[in-house]
Design an enzyme around this catalytic site. Structure first.
Site, PDB file in Angstrom:
ATOM      1  N   ASP A  19       1.093  -3.093   8.381  1.00 18.41           N
ATOM      2  CA  ASP A  19      -0.046  -1.812   8.677  1.00 18.41           C
ATOM      3  C   ASP A  19       0.195  -0.762   9.917  1.00 18.41           C
ATOM      4  O   ASP A  19      -0.335  -1.004  10.754  1.00 18.41           O
ATOM      5  CB  ASP A  19      -1.084  -2.490   9.119  1.00 18.41           C
ATOM      6  CG  ASP A  19      -2.207  -3.722   8.254  1.00 18.41           C
ATOM      7  OD1 ASP A  19      -1.205  -3.441   6.721  1.00 18.41           O
ATOM      8  OD2 ASP A  19      -2.893  -4.016   8.005  1.00 18.41           O
ATOM      9  N   ASP A  61      -2.931  -1.077   4.640  1.00 18.53           N
ATOM     10  CA  ASP A  61      -4.364  -1.529   5.265  1.00 18.53           C
ATOM     11  C   ASP A  61      -4.563  -0.125   4.070  1.00 18.53           C
ATOM     12  O   ASP A  61      -4.311   1.679   4.862  1.00 18.53           O
ATOM     13  CB  ASP A  61      -4.977  -1.532   5.811  1.00 18.53           C
ATOM     14  CG  ASP A  61      -6.550  -1.983   6.405  1.00 18.53           C
ATOM     15  OD1 ASP A  61      -6.509  -2.709   5.217  1.00 18.53           O
ATOM     16  OD2 ASP A  61      -7.526  -1.697   7.027  1.00 18.53           O
ATOM     17  N   HIS A  63      -8.165   0.590   2.856  1.00 22.90           N
ATOM     18  CA  HIS A  63      -9.892   1.415   2.452  1.00 22.90           C
ATOM     19  C   HIS A  63     -10.087   2.521   1.203  1.00 22.90           C
ATOM     20  O   HIS A  63      -9.818   3.958   1.261  1.00 22.90           O
ATOM     21  CB  HIS A  63     -10.073   1.336   3.168  1.00 22.90           C
ATOM     22  CG  HIS A  63     -10.253   0.117   4.048  1.00 22.90           C
ATOM     23  ND1 HIS A  63     -10.159  -0.851   3.626  1.00 22.90           N
ATOM     24  CD2 HIS A  63     -10.420   0.152   5.589  1.00 22.90           C
ATOM     25  CE1 HIS A  63      -9.988  -2.145   4.219  1.00 22.90           C
ATOM     26  NE2 HIS A  63      -9.880  -1.229   5.959  1.00 22.90           N
ATOM     27  N   SER A  69     -15.916  -3.167   4.713  1.00 28.93           N
ATOM     28  CA  SER A  69     -15.864  -3.767   6.139  1.00 28.93           C
ATOM     29  C   SER A  69     -16.445  -2.409   7.080  1.00 28.93           C
ATOM     30  O   SER A  69     -15.711  -2.650   8.782  1.00 28.93           O
ATOM     31  CB  SER A  69     -14.280  -3.922   6.705  1.00 28.93           C
ATOM     32  OG  SER A  69     -13.538  -2.835   6.568  1.00 28.93           O
ATOM     33  N   HIS A  80     -12.331   3.641   8.823  1.00 27.64           N
ATOM     34  CA  HIS A  80     -10.495   3.787   9.086  1.00 27.64           C
ATOM     35  C   HIS A  80      -9.441   3.473   8.077  1.00 27.64           C
ATOM     36  O   HIS A  80     -10.063   2.961   6.778  1.00 27.64           O
ATOM     37  CB  HIS A  80      -9.619   3.235  10.476  1.00 27.64           C
ATOM     38  CG  HIS A  80     -10.429   1.181   9.552  1.00 27.64           C
ATOM     39  ND1 HIS A  80     -11.394   0.466   9.573  1.00 27.64           N
ATOM     40  CD2 HIS A  80      -9.097   0.122   9.018  1.00 27.64           C
ATOM     41  CE1 HIS A  80     -11.303  -0.871   8.971  1.00 27.64           C
ATOM     42  NE2 HIS A  80      -9.618  -1.448   8.533  1.00 27.64           N
ATOM     43  N   LYS A 106      -3.417  -3.352   0.901  1.00 27.79           N
ATOM     44  CA  LYS A 106      -4.332  -4.308   0.755  1.00 27.79           C
ATOM     45  C   LYS A 106      -5.657  -3.713   0.915  1.00 27.79           C
ATOM     46  O   LYS A 106      -6.242  -2.618   1.772  1.00 27.79           O
ATOM     47  CB  LYS A 106      -4.408  -5.059   1.539  1.00 27.79           C
ATOM     48  CG  LYS A 106      -4.443  -4.858   3.033  1.00 27.79           C
ATOM     49  CD  LYS A 106      -3.912  -5.888   3.640  1.00 27.79           C
ATOM     50  CE  LYS A 106      -3.685  -5.514   5.374  1.00 27.79           C
ATOM     51  NZ  LYS A 106      -5.285  -5.159   6.139  1.00 27.79           N
ATOM     52  N   GLU A 113     -13.385  -7.503   1.993  1.00 29.57           N
ATOM     53  CA  GLU A 113     -13.036  -7.277   3.111  1.00 29.57           C
ATOM     54  C   GLU A 113     -11.253  -8.489   2.872  1.00 29.57           C
ATOM     55  O   GLU A 113     -11.441  -8.805   1.610  1.00 29.57           O
ATOM     56  CB  GLU A 113     -13.211  -7.928   3.838  1.00 29.57           C
ATOM     57  CG  GLU A 113     -12.358  -8.263   5.463  1.00 29.57           C
ATOM     58  CD  GLU A 113     -11.558  -6.874   5.737  1.00 29.57           C
ATOM     59  OE1 GLU A 113     -10.501  -6.089   4.991  1.00 29.57           O
ATOM     60  OE2 GLU A 113     -11.939  -5.873   6.851  1.00 29.57           O
ATOM     61  N   ALA A 146      -2.592  -6.263  12.708  1.00 26.50           N
ATOM     62  CA  ALA A 146      -3.173  -6.696  13.819  1.00 26.50           C
ATOM     63  C   ALA A 146      -2.421  -7.927  14.253  1.00 26.50           C
ATOM     64  O   ALA A 146      -3.059  -8.841  13.037  1.00 26.50           O
ATOM     65  CB  ALA A 146      -4.748  -6.351  14.566  1.00 26.50           C
ATOM     66  N   CYS A 150      -4.753  -9.085   9.706  1.00 25.47           N
ATOM     67  CA  CYS A 150      -3.239  -8.957   9.178  1.00 25.47           C
ATOM     68  C   CYS A 150      -2.676  -9.902   9.369  1.00 25.47           C
ATOM     69  O   CYS A 150      -1.622 -10.457   8.056  1.00 25.47           O
ATOM     70  CB  CYS A 150      -3.016  -7.368   9.153  1.00 25.47           C
ATOM     71  SG  CYS A 150      -2.100  -7.537   7.200  1.00 25.47           S
TER      72      CYS A 150
HETATM   73  C1  VGL Z   1      -6.851  -4.876   9.901  1.00 21.85           C
HETATM   74  C2  VGL Z   1      -8.834  -4.078  11.021  1.00 21.85           C
HETATM   75  C3  VGL Z   1      -9.131  -3.848  10.818  1.00 21.85           C
HETATM   76  C4  VGL Z   1      -6.255  -5.975   9.835  1.00 21.85           C
HETATM   77  C5  VGL Z   1      -7.897  -4.641   9.131  1.00 21.85           C
HETATM   78  O1  VGL Z   1      -5.662  -5.552   8.615  1.00 21.85           O
HETATM   79  O2  VGL Z   1      -5.510  -6.111  10.714  1.00 21.85           O
HETATM   80  N1  VGL Z   1      -7.989  -5.671  11.183  1.00 21.85           N
HETATM   81  N2  VGL Z   1      -8.800  -3.764   9.224  1.00 21.85           N
HETATM   82 ZN    ZN Z   2      -9.221  -2.141   7.579  1.00 19.79          ZN
END
Ligand code: VGL
Ligand code: ZN
Length: 204
Positions: A19, A61, A63, A69, A80, A106, A113, A146, A150
């Site tokens: 990510d 990520d 979306h 989420s 995001h 993903k 989520e 993060a 993830c």
């Molecule tokens: C994530 C926050 C929001 C991640 C994804 O994949 O680390 N963190 N969406």
């Molecule tokens: Zn996300």
């Protein structure tokens, strides 16, 4: 020693870059503090894997605009990493391998989520799990963001399937909704069998 022993790359090694998208970098929609400070270490790993001709997987990520989420739908996060936007593009400061890396998307289902990238899919619809099996991967090196979402959930899924997982301590960053979340996730991954290493330990 502070540096740790050298780790020589082998033919069954795979590198996963998690990510590393504009959304999670400074100026993005869900910035991770100092998220750009891990780009240098990750580039070290990317260059070694590229020169050894070893496989690299980028996760993202990815979306839909109405993902569950998002706060507008009662989730924990601001909007995001919306598919196709500049915010969701990979950071251009990353030294992507000359051969296009495999990309795993993903959290594409509006109503689900998905922090782990393990069952995320490439453009052909194959999961990361299927790709790792096809590559006959044994050791998986992983960094990115993060740490506690993830990276953590992807590492747990890989450990569960018996992979030898090595996490770059200098190549991950947490979002830290609560201070300490990142350190706790690192400790938890180590307790479950992952090894914490630094990118400077890698040897070609
Ligand atoms: C994530 C926050 C929001 C991640 C994804 O994949 O680390 N963190 N969406
Ligand atoms: Zn996300």
């Amino acid at each position: 020693a502070a540096m740790g022993p050298g780790i020589k790359l082998e033919s069954s090694d795979v590198l996963i870059i998690t990510d590393m998208q504009n959304c999670f970098m400074p100026g993005g929609s869900l910035p991770v503090t100092e998220g750009d400070s891990i780009i240098g270490p990750l580039n070290t790993a990317l260059e070694l894997f590229a020169s050894a001709g070893l496989p690299v997987i980028f996760t993202r990520d990815w979306h839909p605009p109405d993902h569950c989420s998002f706060r507008v739908r009662g989730g924990p996060w601001p909007v995001h990493c919306v598919q196709g936007t500049e915010d969701a593009a990979f950071s251009l400061k990353l030294h992507a391998p000359p051969a296009r890396p495999m990309v795993i998307s993903k959290a594409v289902d509006p109503n689900k989520e998905q922090y782990s990238a393990y069952y995320g899919r490439d453009e052909a619809g194959r999961t990361m799990a299927e790709n790792l099996r096809a590559l006959k991967a044994k050791r998986i090196f992983i960094g990115g963001v993060a740490t506690e979402y993830c990276v953590f959930n992807t590492v747990l899924d890989m450990l569960k399937d018996g992979y030898n997982v090595l996490v770059f301590e200098d190549g991950v960053k947490p979002v830290e909704v609560k201070p300490g979340d990142g350190a706790a996730a690192l400790e938890n991954m180590e307790k479950r069998g992952a090894r914490l290493i630094r990118t400077l330990q890698l040897r070609s």
